[in-house]
Design a protein around this motif. Sequence first.
Motif, PDB file in Angstrom:
ATOM      1  N   PRO A 121       5.531  40.924  -4.761  1.00 21.32           N
ATOM      2  CA  PRO A 121       6.092  40.227  -5.928  1.00 21.32           C
ATOM      3  C   PRO A 121       7.443  40.770  -6.380  1.00 21.32           C
ATOM      4  O   PRO A 121       8.324  40.004  -6.780  1.00 21.32           O
ATOM      5  N   ALA A 122       7.622  42.086  -6.306  1.00 22.10           N
ATOM      6  CA  ALA A 122       8.891  42.679  -6.736  1.00 22.10           C
ATOM      7  C   ALA A 122      10.037  42.222  -5.836  1.00 22.10           C
ATOM      8  O   ALA A 122      11.145  41.943  -6.315  1.00 22.10           O
ATOM      9  N   GLU A 123       9.780  42.150  -4.534  1.00 22.52           N
ATOM     10  CA  GLU A 123      10.821  41.696  -3.611  1.00 22.52           C
ATOM     11  C   GLU A 123      11.143  40.220  -3.830  1.00 22.52           C
ATOM     12  O   GLU A 123      12.315  39.812  -3.763  1.00 22.52           O
ATOM     13  N   ALA A 124      10.111  39.405  -4.061  1.00 20.23           N
ATOM     14  CA  ALA A 124      10.347  37.984  -4.308  1.00 20.23           C
ATOM     15  C   ALA A 124      11.182  37.793  -5.569  1.00 20.23           C
ATOM     16  O   ALA A 124      12.112  36.975  -5.594  1.00 20.23           O
ATOM     17  N   MET A 148       8.931  26.759  -2.919  1.00 24.27           N
ATOM     18  CA  MET A 148       8.047  27.191  -1.843  1.00 24.27           C
ATOM     19  C   MET A 148       7.114  28.311  -2.293  1.00 24.27           C
ATOM     20  O   MET A 148       5.976  28.404  -1.840  1.00 24.27           O
ATOM     21  N   VAL A 149       7.584  29.167  -3.200  1.00 22.44           N
ATOM     22  CA  VAL A 149       6.752  30.266  -3.696  1.00 22.44           C
ATOM     23  C   VAL A 149       5.693  29.761  -4.663  1.00 22.44           C
ATOM     24  O   VAL A 149       4.495  30.049  -4.519  1.00 22.44           O
ATOM     25  N   ILE A 248      16.966  42.915   1.268  1.00 19.95           N
ATOM     26  CA  ILE A 248      15.573  42.866   1.734  1.00 19.95           C
ATOM     27  C   ILE A 248      15.573  43.018   3.255  1.00 19.95           C
ATOM     28  O   ILE A 248      16.155  42.205   3.977  1.00 19.95           O
ATOM     29  N   GLY A 249      14.916  44.059   3.736  1.00 19.52           N
ATOM     30  CA  GLY A 249      14.917  44.357   5.159  1.00 19.52           C
ATOM     31  C   GLY A 249      13.928  43.553   5.967  1.00 19.52           C
ATOM     32  O   GLY A 249      14.089  43.408   7.175  1.00 19.52           O
ATOM     33  N   THR A 256       7.546  32.339   4.879  1.00 15.93           N
ATOM     34  CA  THR A 256       7.240  33.560   4.129  1.00 15.93           C
ATOM     35  C   THR A 256       6.858  33.243   2.690  1.00 15.93           C
ATOM     36  O   THR A 256       5.949  33.867   2.123  1.00 15.93           O
ATOM     37  N   PHE A 257       7.532  32.280   2.095  1.00 18.20           N
ATOM     38  CA  PHE A 257       7.328  32.013   0.670  1.00 18.20           C
ATOM     39  C   PHE A 257       5.977  31.370   0.397  1.00 18.20           C
ATOM     40  O   PHE A 257       5.376  31.601  -0.657  1.00 18.20           O
ATOM     41  N   ARG A 258       5.493  30.577   1.325  1.00 19.44           N
ATOM     42  CA  ARG A 258       4.146  29.990   1.186  1.00 19.44           C
ATOM     43  C   ARG A 258       3.108  31.116   1.199  1.00 19.44           C
ATOM     44  O   ARG A 258       2.217  31.162   0.343  1.00 19.44           O
ATOM     45  N   ALA A 259       3.231  32.030   2.158  1.00 15.60           N
ATOM     46  CA  ALA A 259       2.298  33.150   2.241  1.00 15.60           C
ATOM     47  C   ALA A 259       2.450  34.090   1.051  1.00 15.60           C
ATOM     48  O   ALA A 259       1.461  34.619   0.530  1.00 15.60           O
TER      49      ALA A 259
END
Length: 307
Positions: A121-124, A148-149, A248-249, A256-259
């Motif tokens: 969540p912090a990275e998103a 998408m998130v 973001i590495g 990715t956003f769906r997951a």
Amino acid sequence: MPALVAAAGERASVRFLEFFASAIRNPHTRRAYVRAAADFLAWCAGAGVPSITAVQPLHVAGWIELQTQALSAPTVKQRLAAIRHLFDWLVTGQIVPHNPATSVRGPAHSARAGATPVLDPAEARQLLDSIDVTTPLGLRDRALIALMVFSFARVGAALAMRVEDVYVQDRRLWVRLREKGGKAHAMPCHHALEAYLHAYLEETGIAGEPKGPLFRTIARGTGLLSTTPLPQANAYAMVRRRALAAGIGTKIGNHTFRATGITAYLSNGGTLENAAAMANHASTRTTQLYDRRRDNVSLDEIERIRL
């Protein structure tokens, strides 16, 4: 037209084209099946097979064996499915007497968790907050990623949306998605997504174009939105560019956003059944592939190895 199909005559050629034009409606599936069929028939031609009617199980098995040396098991299974479906279609059209792929087994594969990279969540939040929203480009990118998130939307469904697919109901903003298989799916917006969509629609001036595409390309040299829908490849390039700029590495992609959204929902007490409904999954088994809560447990356990 592949040479092996043309060698079988006009009826075979027409039936072959009908398979891709009539039997498969999803454009992504059609592209994948076309690639698989073209590759298989080219390999058969190189192996001396004179016509598609002369293909035998041994040919299919030999091609699958080569595929397993270069491709992942799920990809090989998808390619075998393409050949099976194609020959089923040819059998019912009385082009070939039997399906040579029926008896061929694909590689074993069992997935208990998906391979899609997931953001915590912090990275998103870091990614969303890093986007400069003083331009139409930034407003568009933030709205697309947030959609998408917070709605678990597939990128294909998001990019197919029109402006009218964002609407008010029960004093809340809702989004309407057209998911795989033509399934219509609507759900209310998270408050953050609602704010981002309002800002995007109002500040770019597209709110008054209900039939226009929701997510659009940027007109060359103007910095303004065009009337052309944003292609999926451009969306992927945008996501990679935004992730790099945000520091973001993780090598993320559109999925990715769906997951990420599904994992965040379940981590905060959401139920698997509701997650499946929100993601428009027919089975909770599919949703479980997006549940990456066990990743954190594994990392915590690894840190117990103290030397």
